[in-house]
Design a protein around this motif. Structure first.
Motif, short mmCIF file in Angstrom:
data_model
loop_
_atom_site.label_atom_id
_atom_site.label_comp_id
_atom_site.label_asym_id
_atom_site.label_seq_id
_atom_site.Cartn_x
_atom_site.Cartn_y
_atom_site.Cartn_z
N GLY A 24 37.64 34.02 37.52
CA GLY A 24 37.42 35.52 37.21
C GLY A 24 36.58 35.89 35.94
O GLY A 24 37.50 35.28 35.09
N ILE A 25 35.53 36.45 35.70
CA ILE A 25 34.90 36.65 34.53
C ILE A 25 34.46 37.98 34.36
O ILE A 25 33.87 38.45 34.88
N ASP A 26 35.47 38.51 33.20
CA ASP A 26 34.93 39.89 32.80
C ASP A 26 34.35 39.86 31.31
O ASP A 26 33.47 40.65 31.14
N SER A 39 41.01 40.80 36.90
CA SER A 39 42.25 41.47 37.83
C SER A 39 42.10 41.10 39.32
O SER A 39 43.30 40.66 39.77
N ASP A 40 40.93 41.00 39.95
CA ASP A 40 40.86 40.70 41.19
C ASP A 40 41.38 39.36 41.32
O ASP A 40 42.14 38.85 42.25
N PHE A 87 40.47 26.90 49.10
CA PHE A 87 40.13 28.18 48.75
C PHE A 87 39.38 28.30 47.52
O PHE A 87 39.99 27.81 46.32
N PHE A 88 38.12 28.44 47.38
CA PHE A 88 37.46 28.71 46.17
C PHE A 88 36.87 30.11 46.02
O PHE A 88 36.28 30.52 46.83
N TYR A 89 37.17 30.49 44.90
CA TYR A 89 36.74 32.11 44.79
C TYR A 89 36.24 32.14 43.23
O TYR A 89 36.76 31.73 42.31
N PHE A 90 35.01 32.73 43.11
CA PHE A 90 34.22 33.01 42.08
C PHE A 90 34.07 34.65 41.73
O PHE A 90 33.39 35.05 42.81
N ALA A 91 34.63 35.56 40.98
CA ALA A 91 34.16 36.70 40.59
C ALA A 91 33.68 36.71 39.20
O ALA A 91 34.10 36.35 38.15
#
Length: 149
Positions: A24-26, A39-40, A87-91
């Motif tokens: 996750g990158i903000d 946060s996600d 499970f791979f997730y990128f936001a």
């Protein structure tokens, strides 16, 4: 008609390990920041660990390019086995640029320079790295613009 008992089905669907890799990158250094990617990612890591029984690799939050390359080239191949599910997730930000066959998609690390495409992660490279994993099952979730490019 399938006559398998529920316990037989669970046995057939068992995996050696259930692994989650979450990014996750903000906080971007050279492009506008995001508000909810971190946060996600944190909430997803919590849900997968506490309610789904996943081993969650420490989420990469506000990851730079070198962190992502290390994850793809070192960590994933070392951690993932042939009977695992992943499970791979990128936001974060995604971007598209002109390519030979139309738009080419890229993931944008926290330290990416918008004027230098070499600082992005090509979707094609991500695909190659994930496709090379020996796992039995892989779910890829990309929460970014141009993820399908």
């Amino acid at each position: 008609m399938d006559t398998a008992e529920p316990s037989e089905i669970r046995t057939q669907l068992s995996f050696s390990k259930s692994l989650a890799f979450i990014i996750g990158i903000d906080a971007y250094q050279h492009v506008p920041p995001l508000q909810t990617a971190v946060s996600d990612a944190e909430k997803l890591a919590e849900v997968l660990a506490e309610h789904q029984g996943f081993e969650v690799y420490p989420p990469l939050l506000n990851a730079c390019r070198a962190d992502l390359i290390s994850l793809f080239e070192k960590t994933l191949p070392e951690k993932v086995g042939k009977d695992d599910r992943v499970f791979f997730y990128f936001a974060g930000h995604g971007i598209a640029a002109d390519g030979d066959d139309g738009p080419a998609g890229y993931l944008v690390p926290a330290d990416a320079n918008p004027t230098d495409a070499k600082t992005f992660i090509p979707m094609e490279d991500l695909h190659k790295q994930l496709d090379a994993l020996p796992c039995r099952h892989l779910l890829l979730v990309l929460d970014c613009c141009f993820s399908g490019a």
